[in-house]
Design a protein around this motif. Sequence first.
Motif, PDB file in Angstrom:
ATOM      1  N   GLY A 153       7.603  36.989 -11.516  1.00 52.84           N
ATOM      2  CA  GLY A 153       7.029  38.458 -11.214  1.00 52.84           C
ATOM      3  C   GLY A 153       5.830  38.808 -11.756  1.00 52.84           C
ATOM      4  N   ASP A 154       5.147  39.637 -11.184  1.00 50.10           N
ATOM      5  CA  ASP A 154       3.758  40.206 -11.274  1.00 50.10           C
ATOM      6  C   ASP A 154       3.658  41.278 -11.971  1.00 50.10           C
ATOM      7  OD1 ASP A 154       2.592  41.578  -8.213  1.00 50.10           O
ATOM      8  OD2 ASP A 154       4.523  41.343  -9.054  1.00 50.10           O
ATOM      9  N   GLY A 155       4.140  41.318 -13.300  1.00 51.25           N
ATOM     10  CA  GLY A 155       4.466  42.505 -14.173  1.00 51.25           C
ATOM     11  C   GLY A 155       3.159  43.189 -14.340  1.00 51.25           C
ATOM     12  N   LEU A 156       1.991  42.513 -14.346  1.00 53.29           N
ATOM     13  CA  LEU A 156       0.782  43.348 -14.444  1.00 53.29           C
ATOM     14  C   LEU A 156      -0.064  43.487 -13.011  1.00 53.29           C
ATOM     15  CD1 LEU A 156      -0.710  41.587 -17.826  1.00 53.29           C
ATOM     16  CD2 LEU A 156       0.781  43.781 -17.410  1.00 53.29           C
ATOM     17  N   ARG A 157       0.621  43.676 -11.995  1.00 55.64           N
ATOM     18  CA  ARG A 157      -0.153  44.038 -10.821  1.00 55.64           C
ATOM     19  C   ARG A 157      -0.571  45.570 -10.955  1.00 55.64           C
ATOM     20  NH1 ARG A 157       5.168  44.513  -9.454  1.00 55.64           N
ATOM     21  NH2 ARG A 157       5.980  46.473  -8.721  1.00 55.64           N
ATOM     22  N   PRO A 158      -1.858  45.634 -10.005  1.00 54.56           N
ATOM     23  CA  PRO A 158      -2.630  46.941 -10.195  1.00 54.56           C
ATOM     24  C   PRO A 158      -1.519  47.981  -9.243  1.00 54.56           C
ATOM     25  CG  PRO A 158      -3.470  45.321  -8.615  1.00 54.56           C
ATOM     26  CD  PRO A 158      -2.338  44.601  -9.404  1.00 54.56           C
ATOM     27  N   GLY A 159      -1.809  49.075 -10.019  1.00 54.22           N
ATOM     28  CA  GLY A 159      -1.014  50.191  -9.291  1.00 54.22           C
ATOM     29  C   GLY A 159      -2.046  51.118  -8.629  1.00 54.22           C
ATOM     30  N   GLY A 160      -3.090  50.779  -8.520  1.00 51.10           N
ATOM     31  CA  GLY A 160      -4.365  51.492  -8.088  1.00 51.10           C
ATOM     32  C   GLY A 160      -5.346  50.842  -7.776  1.00 51.10           C
ATOM     33  N   LEU A 161      -6.337  51.274  -6.657  1.00 50.01           N
ATOM     34  CA  LEU A 161      -7.357  50.241  -6.340  1.00 50.01           C
ATOM     35  C   LEU A 161      -8.343  49.972  -7.588  1.00 50.01           C
ATOM     36  CD1 LEU A 161      -8.622  51.859  -2.831  1.00 50.01           C
ATOM     37  CD2 LEU A 161      -7.049  49.894  -3.245  1.00 50.01           C
ATOM     38  N   ALA A 162      -8.540  50.948  -8.565  1.00 50.73           N
ATOM     39  CA  ALA A 162      -9.396  50.798  -9.542  1.00 50.73           C
ATOM     40  C   ALA A 162      -8.930  49.709 -10.589  1.00 50.73           C
ATOM     41  CB  ALA A 162      -9.322  52.088 -10.457  1.00 50.73           C
ATOM     42  N   ASP A 163      -7.650  49.483 -10.477  1.00 49.84           N
ATOM     43  CA  ASP A 163      -7.054  48.386 -11.442  1.00 49.84           C
ATOM     44  C   ASP A 163      -7.078  46.778 -10.827  1.00 49.84           C
ATOM     45  OD1 ASP A 163      -4.556  50.538 -12.930  1.00 49.84           O
ATOM     46  OD2 ASP A 163      -6.783  50.227 -13.367  1.00 49.84           O
ATOM     47  N   ALA A 164      -7.486  46.824  -9.443  1.00 45.55           N
ATOM     48  CA  ALA A 164      -7.100  45.820  -8.864  1.00 45.55           C
ATOM     49  C   ALA A 164      -8.132  44.424  -9.415  1.00 45.55           C
ATOM     50  CB  ALA A 164      -7.638  45.683  -7.503  1.00 45.55           C
ATOM     51  N   THR A 165      -7.467  43.170  -9.269  1.00 51.75           N
ATOM     52  CA  THR A 165      -8.376  42.303  -9.620  1.00 51.75           C
ATOM     53  C   THR A 165      -8.925  42.210 -10.997  1.00 51.75           C
ATOM     54  OG1 THR A 165      -8.984  42.148  -7.128  1.00 51.75           O
ATOM     55  CG2 THR A 165      -9.889  40.370  -8.464  1.00 51.75           C
ATOM     56  N   ASP A 166      -8.345  43.002 -11.941  1.00 60.21           N
ATOM     57  CA  ASP A 166      -9.072  42.996 -13.340  1.00 60.21           C
ATOM     58  C   ASP A 166      -8.426  41.953 -14.176  1.00 60.21           C
ATOM     59  OD1 ASP A 166      -7.010  45.835 -14.995  1.00 60.21           O
ATOM     60  OD2 ASP A 166      -6.307  43.814 -13.933  1.00 60.21           O
ATOM     61  N   GLN A 167      -8.991  42.045 -15.369  1.00 58.44           N
ATOM     62  CA  GLN A 167      -8.656  40.946 -16.300  1.00 58.44           C
ATOM     63  C   GLN A 167      -6.970  40.936 -16.700  1.00 58.44           C
ATOM     64  OE1 GLN A 167     -10.667  38.861 -17.093  1.00 58.44           O
ATOM     65  NE2 GLN A 167     -10.474  38.249 -19.224  1.00 58.44           N
ATOM     66  N   ALA A 168      -6.438  42.160 -16.796  1.00 54.94           N
ATOM     67  CA  ALA A 168      -4.871  41.937 -16.846  1.00 54.94           C
ATOM     68  C   ALA A 168      -4.385  41.140 -15.930  1.00 54.94           C
ATOM     69  CB  ALA A 168      -4.391  43.523 -17.034  1.00 54.94           C
ATOM     70  N   GLN A 169      -4.642  41.571 -14.517  1.00 55.75           N
ATOM     71  CA  GLN A 169      -3.895  41.204 -13.507  1.00 55.75           C
ATOM     72  C   GLN A 169      -4.324  39.253 -13.398  1.00 55.75           C
ATOM     73  OE1 GLN A 169      -4.797  42.462  -9.685  1.00 55.75           O
ATOM     74  NE2 GLN A 169      -4.277  40.445  -8.477  1.00 55.75           N
ATOM     75  N   LEU A 170      -5.578  39.092 -13.709  1.00 51.85           N
ATOM     76  CA  LEU A 170      -5.817  37.702 -13.645  1.00 51.85           C
ATOM     77  C   LEU A 170      -5.241  36.942 -14.731  1.00 51.85           C
ATOM     78  CD1 LEU A 170      -9.493  37.745 -12.130  1.00 51.85           C
ATOM     79  CD2 LEU A 170      -7.201  37.860 -10.948  1.00 51.85           C
ATOM     80  N   ALA A 171      -5.278  37.352 -15.981  1.00 51.19           N
ATOM     81  CA  ALA A 171      -4.538  36.610 -17.024  1.00 51.19           C
ATOM     82  C   ALA A 171      -3.246  36.497 -16.774  1.00 51.19           C
ATOM     83  CB  ALA A 171      -5.110  37.675 -18.307  1.00 51.19           C
ATOM     84  N   GLU A 172      -2.414  37.487 -16.244  1.00 44.23           N
ATOM     85  CA  GLU A 172      -1.409  37.148 -15.899  1.00 44.23           C
ATOM     86  C   GLU A 172      -0.945  36.055 -14.981  1.00 44.23           C
ATOM     87  OE1 GLU A 172       1.338  39.956 -13.826  1.00 44.23           O
ATOM     88  OE2 GLU A 172       3.044  39.508 -15.233  1.00 44.23           O
ATOM     89  N   LEU A 173      -1.853  36.133 -13.783  1.00 44.71           N
ATOM     90  CA  LEU A 173      -1.788  34.847 -12.816  1.00 44.71           C
ATOM     91  C   LEU A 173      -1.976  33.668 -13.575  1.00 44.71           C
ATOM     92  CD1 LEU A 173      -1.609  34.256  -9.883  1.00 44.71           C
ATOM     93  CD2 LEU A 173      -4.110  34.689 -10.013  1.00 44.71           C
ATOM     94  N   CYS A 174      -2.842  33.539 -14.518  1.00 45.44           N
ATOM     95  CA  CYS A 174      -3.047  32.241 -15.296  1.00 45.44           C
ATOM     96  C   CYS A 174      -1.896  31.658 -15.883  1.00 45.44           C
ATOM     97  CB  CYS A 174      -4.116  32.504 -16.267  1.00 45.44           C
ATOM     98  SG  CYS A 174      -5.710  32.321 -15.796  1.00 45.44           S
ATOM     99  N   THR A 175      -0.981  32.695 -16.372  1.00 43.23           N
ATOM    100  CA  THR A 175       0.399  32.577 -17.077  1.00 43.23           C
ATOM    101  C   THR A 175       1.254  31.976 -15.885  1.00 43.23           C
ATOM    102  OG1 THR A 175      -0.216  33.945 -18.663  1.00 43.23           O
ATOM    103  CG2 THR A 175       2.152  33.233 -18.579  1.00 43.23           C
ATOM    104  N   LEU A 176       1.488  32.782 -14.630  1.00 41.90           N
ATOM    105  CA  LEU A 176       2.095  32.590 -13.712  1.00 41.90           C
ATOM    106  C   LEU A 176       1.731  30.945 -13.091  1.00 41.90           C
ATOM    107  CD1 LEU A 176       2.280  35.693 -11.420  1.00 41.90           C
ATOM    108  CD2 LEU A 176       3.442  34.998 -13.283  1.00 41.90           C
ATOM    109  N   GLY A 177       0.668  30.441 -13.296  1.00 45.84           N
ATOM    110  CA  GLY A 177       0.375  28.905 -13.075  1.00 45.84           C
ATOM    111  C   GLY A 177       1.079  28.160 -13.736  1.00 45.84           C
ATOM    112  N   GLU A 178       0.999  28.576 -15.069  1.00 53.35           N
ATOM    113  CA  GLU A 178       1.525  27.574 -16.115  1.00 53.35           C
ATOM    114  C   GLU A 178       3.046  27.560 -16.019  1.00 53.35           C
ATOM    115  OE1 GLU A 178       1.187  29.103 -20.392  1.00 53.35           O
ATOM    116  OE2 GLU A 178       2.904  28.039 -20.796  1.00 53.35           O
TER     117      GLU A 178
END
Lengths: 608, 608
Positions: free
Chosen positions: A322-347
């Motif tokens: 799951g992408d628990g930290l997916r952005p819920g608005g354009l302003a939050d897209a591709t931000d540190q929270a989303q990308l940090a979680e993505l790294c964990t999804l890779g792991e």
Amino acid sequence: MSYKLPELGLNPSSTSAGTNPGSFAKAGKIAPGTEGRWTFASPDTPGMPEPSDKTAWDFLPAGWTTEELQTGEVVSASGQVVFRQADDSLRSVSFPADFEPITQLESARVGIITAEMERVAERETHLSPAQVRDEVAAGRMVIPANKVHLQHQLDPMCIGRASKTKVNANMGASPVSSGTDEEIEKLKWAEKWGADTVMDLSTGGDIDGCRKALIENSNVPIGTVPIYSMIIGRKLYDLNMEIILESLQHQAAQGVDYFTIHAGVLHEHLQYVKERLIGIVSRGGSLLAKWMIDHDDENPMYTGWEQICDVMREYDVTFSIGDGLRPGGLADATDQAQLAELCTLGELTERAWRKGVQVMVEGPGHVPLDQIEYNMKLQRTICHGAPFYVLGPLVTDIFPGYDHITSCIGATSAGYHGASMLCYVTPKEHLGLPKKDDVKQGCVAYKIAAHSADVALGIPGTRDQDDELTKARAALNWEKHFELSFDPDIARAYHDEDLDVDTDFCAMCGHDWCSVRISKEIVQFASGKEDDYKWDKAKVSDALTEEQKEILEKRGVLSPEEVHKLASKTKKAVGAEENKASCHSDYVDGETAKEIHKNVEVVELETK
Amino acid sequence: MSYKLPELGLNPSSTSAGTNPGSFAKAGKIAPGTEGRWTFASPDTPGMPEPSDKTAWDFLPAGWTTEELQTGEVVSASGQVVFRQADDSLRSVSFPADFEPITQLESARVGIITAEMERVAERETHLSPAQVRDEVAAGRMVIPANKVHLQHQLDPMCIGRASKTKVNANMGASPVSSGTDEEIEKLKWAEKWGADTVMDLSTGGDIDGCRKALIENSNVPIGTVPIYSMIIGRKLYDLNMEIILESLQHQAAQGVDYFTIHAGVLHEHLQYVKERLIGIVSRGGSLLAKWMIDHDDENPMYTGWEQICDVMREYDVTFSIGDGLRPGGLADATDQAQLAELCTLGELTERAWRKGVQVMVEGPGHVPLDQIEYNMKLQRTICHGAPFYVLGPLVTDIFPGYDHITSCIGATSAGYHGASMLCYVTPKEHLGLPKKDDVKQGCVAYKIAAHSADVALGIPGTRDQDDELTKARAALNWEKHFELSFDPDIARAYHDEDLDVDTDFCAMCGHDWCSVRISKEIVQFASGKEDDYKWDKAKVSDALTEEQKEILEKRGVLSPEEVHKLASKTKKAVGAEENKASCHSDYVDGETAKEIHKNVEVVELETK
């Protein structure tokens, strides 16, 4: 005095992702070196991350080794296989002697083409069973097929970028809905409208019985978000590993094909959420964030991942991380929270592969159109090609009521740039619960997105229906035109609303202005002259079916009397052929056709 | 044990089209050297044609010269000006002493900032009047403002990639429709739903009177396709230069702001149409093709182009050079016929600029998603940056009934990759005549496309409303959420269908599962705490308005009685506050809110 076309090549060629001629391939312009390839990708805009040089082959369990051989023989022995891959190379794999494959991934790793892989290759007409197996072994494809669900009506399917883009529809019972029968009806409705998988997001009613019934009745894989059942009737604070595993075990044993598990939200990520405009919009993500804050501890799904894998492996349940930290608005897209979680999804992807469990990864959300390619290719790098299953994304926030449209725009782009499955969004997003027609609208918008991405990528065979429909359209063969349409009822109803005669024009332009008719009549053009679509005389259309009648009643353009008239036509009632030898014929000549429609809004042009 | 984010830059940087940080700019990541720039473009995928090194400055009338100066003084004399451009450079222009500017292009060329340019700069908040003038002078922007229409209600607007993406809505009377009043009603409806220009495609009824009334009542520019009037009541074969010029003169004098003229279809192009699946789908294109075949002669619009320019110049009518050979199916996209015509459109653009006439260029049609960028950038090269006005394009052919969706997907991509105006497509495309609601659906789908392209390009200010709405959404302030929506009535109606109380959750998830509420309650997160959006107590929503009532009646989800109940609420009728000191209050506490909605489909979760 005509202008010379500059020396221009047709479209981009090589990219770091390999050469893909996309839809140009249909025109016969195959880029050199791409024959026989079965991976599809958009060319990289400069600045995209390079694809990973690793695959699932690099994340084998302890005690396993593998290598690709230049020469050798096929071997099948205890603790070792050497098998021929689809590209004709040889692969050697060594593993513990007592190993028995359970999951599709494990079977693929030891060279086995399972019955499910055979079936998938039947459905993906451009892929052979060996190609399917190799894609699964590389981790780029999953076949979500719980052993228990296979005993019911599941028709095996795959998710992965080498295959056609898939669509998921969400549904789920609530505490006061009528429950199971209604959910099965919605399931069948979603299947009819093209959903490739369905997620049961129930949080109330007879959750257990409903899930069981859905699995028993479903031809498509069923996904769930198990944290819901873990918490119902309990305090969030009391969630622990025992409850988690028990819940997963229960749902796996029922036959759920894939689990969404929000193991990627870590305690250290929460600092990045602070300045977001809309925090965490994922239910599971927000609940686990709350748990971590209350306990001041790490996400138990993350720490207990290997134990979770063991449960899933037993039934071959696929992860949808799951992408628990997916952005819920354009302003939050591709931000540190989303990308940090993505790294964990890779792991987590790597850890799951080491346990032999199939993996797909979930993604955003709300993303401006120009950031979508980067989002897709970053996931491709970090997760080593594991299939990406994205929600939308919405490309603007200001159109609630129309979010099936705002999001299918992003979804088409996402599919083209690498996503393998698209989770639908309905017109009720952000506002309330989807109703039956909302489910249909979501499915149609997402079939449009998925199909358009397939065509853009040049997946063989995917544009055939478009071309056949274009030929039928050019020939003004309305019956075939509608037969080839995704929703024949709406096409026929909209056409007959203005003109209930199938002839060589329609109400948009009328006889004299119809460019398609003119093109057909120009002898030198091939347009409209396809043998398969020839027709003879103009014909009064059949009476509206029940579905078509409903469509027009709902639209409210024609009066109830007018709709009734179209729905109760019989050959006798038409009376169009009073002067012809054969009475009561449905056929009309050109003049009569024009006469008939003078009473409807059709453009007429006097060119005599 | 968390995974390290690879060293990755945020998105592509420099391209042959110049540097554009796109929507990343909002995050403060401005690419170096781009401050103050007012051109917007997507980064080029490898293989794109280079932008032209020419502009309208390279196609001046005979007797004109120009140069950019390093040093000098501002000058305004007979036959010469030196003026300061928006980027602070100096431009010198020499021209015949007796020259009087008429068109916006001519005024811009001699350094004049017209009243219309001033108004355009007001509406395009990121552009200054000098920037507007310079974009017009370069040919990259048009201000379609017929001198006669300016005497009525026209509010000047611009079309060009430096400005926001625009949307056109088509309408038009037929021989049997009620005519003028109905068309004015449709005009106002399209204006309400965001159309930036409107095209009158009438072919019947009181064409002339209708056109006149539209111009007199319209705040937006009106476009037409004059060949229609040229042929009505005549034989196509009889079309000649005299008829053409007379017709154009008449419509120009009425006040039409732009003409679609299919001068780009040449006799030598017809050979390329032979093998197409669907020939020529443009009305004007097919008629002129027929004329050329019957006469075995060249397109008179092409040969008589300069005479046409003279007529248009007199009133400052803008060209919209027609794409008569646009593809009508994916199979015909980006083919020789289409590209050959595009070359001719480039030539015609240069010829029009040499006559001082403003130009935009029309484009396809039906194009697979992966070919759209190439189509846009090829036009940018060949037409030296003249604004591109595209129809869709549709990215798949097999969804008639949903072509507002199939085409707005392509239109968003087209806008992002360079198109300046998008011509809408309605759900009735390919099937019949659009009705009032079809006009609305087309407009909304295309406002979505245009706005999303603006956000993706990073046009300053365009994402503000998205961010404000996200904040309101995060604060669970439903009133503000809907106020900020593009269609507040549909958003409110869909919300109230399930729950007619504005509170800290909605019917999608219910109180306990609402991630937005949880995010708002987490003290450490900024989410939902924006001062401007704070609210106090849950509140029963107002009675449905007439429009909202209609929306729900049409949807058919609630029974007529249930809809009526929502539409006839009064403060007294609610009775929600029986136990509070102030009677008949609209406000409810959390507990009461939950109690109220237990009877609707809302997910409830017991976490106590």
